[in-house]
Write an enzyme that holds these catalytic residues in place. Structure first.
Site, PDB file in Angstrom:
ATOM      1  N   THR A  35       0.869  -1.177   0.000  1.00  0.00           N
ATOM      2  CA  THR A  35       0.000   0.000   0.000  1.00  0.00           C
ATOM      3  C   THR A  35       0.903   1.222   0.000  1.00  0.00           C
ATOM      4  O   THR A  35       2.108   1.095   0.177  1.00  0.00           O
ATOM      5  CB  THR A  35      -0.874   0.052   1.279  1.00  0.00           C
ATOM      6  OG1 THR A  35       0.004   0.216   2.397  1.00  0.00           O
ATOM      7  CG2 THR A  35      -1.691  -1.197   1.462  1.00  0.00           C
ATOM      8  N   LEU A  64       3.349  -1.448   4.809  1.00  0.00           N
ATOM      9  CA  LEU A  64       2.696  -0.191   5.187  1.00  0.00           C
ATOM     10  C   LEU A  64       3.769   0.883   5.297  1.00  0.00           C
ATOM     11  O   LEU A  64       4.864   0.617   5.798  1.00  0.00           O
ATOM     12  CB  LEU A  64       1.975  -0.339   6.526  1.00  0.00           C
ATOM     13  CG  LEU A  64       0.883  -1.419   6.635  1.00  0.00           C
ATOM     14  CD1 LEU A  64       0.331  -1.479   8.059  1.00  0.00           C
ATOM     15  CD2 LEU A  64      -0.267  -1.156   5.661  1.00  0.00           C
ATOM     16  N   ILE A  95       7.790  -2.641   6.771  1.00  0.00           N
ATOM     17  CA  ILE A  95       7.755  -1.184   6.861  1.00  0.00           C
ATOM     18  C   ILE A  95       8.327  -0.561   5.595  1.00  0.00           C
ATOM     19  O   ILE A  95       9.478  -0.795   5.227  1.00  0.00           O
ATOM     20  CB  ILE A  95       8.571  -0.690   8.085  1.00  0.00           C
ATOM     21  CG1 ILE A  95       8.095  -1.388   9.372  1.00  0.00           C
ATOM     22  CG2 ILE A  95       8.484   0.826   8.186  1.00  0.00           C
ATOM     23  CD1 ILE A  95       6.684  -1.025   9.796  1.00  0.00           C
ATOM     24  N   LYS A  96       7.483   0.234   4.943  1.00  0.00           N
ATOM     25  CA  LYS A  96       7.920   0.926   3.726  1.00  0.00           C
ATOM     26  C   LYS A  96       8.626   2.221   4.112  1.00  0.00           C
ATOM     27  O   LYS A  96       8.059   3.054   4.828  1.00  0.00           O
ATOM     28  CB  LYS A  96       6.705   1.269   2.879  1.00  0.00           C
ATOM     29  CG  LYS A  96       6.637   0.487   1.606  1.00  0.00           C
ATOM     30  CD  LYS A  96       5.449   0.956   0.821  1.00  0.00           C
ATOM     31  CE  LYS A  96       5.543   0.516  -0.597  1.00  0.00           C
ATOM     32  NZ  LYS A  96       4.426   1.002  -1.379  1.00  0.00           N
ATOM     33  N   ILE A  97       9.838   2.363   3.613  1.00  0.00           N
ATOM     34  CA  ILE A  97      10.665   3.523   3.956  1.00  0.00           C
ATOM     35  C   ILE A  97      11.062   4.221   2.649  1.00  0.00           C
ATOM     36  O   ILE A  97      11.494   3.542   1.697  1.00  0.00           O
ATOM     37  CB  ILE A  97      11.962   3.042   4.673  1.00  0.00           C
ATOM     38  CG1 ILE A  97      11.640   2.214   5.928  1.00  0.00           C
ATOM     39  CG2 ILE A  97      12.909   4.195   4.958  1.00  0.00           C
ATOM     40  CD1 ILE A  97      11.422   3.001   7.185  1.00  0.00           C
TER      41      ILE A  97
END
Ligand code: E4P
Length: 227
Positions: A35, A64, A95-97
């Site tokens: 997402t 996310l 975890i999207k960074i």
């Protein structure tokens, strides 16, 4: 000949639309969900509502995105998200960074704590190399957005697969910003680990007009068979 599912390109769905996730997950071909803030905004729901539903629906990796802009806050936000998801759903989140120097610092810290990361907004093989060196679990090069500005997006996938192969880099390559089914074929031909695909493109992958035509004539011919 037998085949090993682990060697087939994984398919993630690139959406926060819960109905689409539910429907396409029911086909048995989904390996994960990605997402981003834009996709969450499109649903009109809150981030918390989305998280609640997605983790109930899918057991596969779900990415996310954090919205902080400096490394310290990104790490804090990531840890809070991981804790929340573990406590509430006993599941692990990815975890999207974002790809920048603060993002790299955050990825390094999170990877030391065994928190999985997906470095997003990658537009060059250099960025991919740096993200992998920082310890990213996944990297997401956005090929469609490169195509949009007249650059060949698939070219960087070719470069990244070559570099990762040369050094046996374990970071998984997610081909992102996919616009049409040919992008998916190209990603698989280059041996990408994963393609994250919008639901409308997954639906196009299923369809062929000759399949529909063939099915119609089989059904009408079957009516002519003597009962
Ligand atoms: C990937 O993780 C992103 O959510 C996505 O692929 C972005 O695609 P877009 O360029 O269509 O917004």
């Amino acid at each position: 000949m037998t085949w090993n599912e682990a060697y087939i390109m994984k398919i993630f769905i690139d959406t926060a639309d819960l109905n689409e996730i539910k429907e396409i997950a029911s086909w048995g071909i989904l390996d994960g969900v990605t997402t981003n803030p834009t996709l969450v905004a499109k649903t009109g729901k809150s981030f918390n509502e989305i998280i609640d539903e997605i983790f109930k629906l899918v057991d596969e990796p779900i990415s996310l995105e954090v919205l902080s802009e400096n490394a310290e806050d990104m790490v804090k936000e990531a840890k809070e998200l991981v804790k929340k998801v573990q406590e509430k759903y006993q599941k692990n989140v990815v975890i999207k960074i974002p790809m920048n120097s603060e993002g790299l610092k955050a990825v390094k810290k999170l990877s030391k704590e065994k928190i999985r990361t997906n470095v997003t907004l990658i537009f060059s093989a250099n960025q991919a190399l740096l993200a992998a060196k920082a310890g990213a679990t996944y990297i997401s090069p956005f090929i469609g957005r490169l195509d949009d500005i007249g650059q060949d997006g698939m070219q960087i996938i070719e470069e990244i697969t070559e570099i990762f192969y040369n050094y046996d880099i374990k970071t998984e390559l997610i081909v992102a910003s996919i616009r049409h089914p040919i992008h998916v074929i190209d990603a698989a031909r280059l041996g990408a680990d994963i393609a994250t695909i919008p639901p409308e493109v997954i639906r196009k992958m299923v369809k062929h007009s000759l399949t529909d035509k063939g099915m119609q004539s089989f059904l009408s011919d079957w009516k002519k068979v003597k009962k």
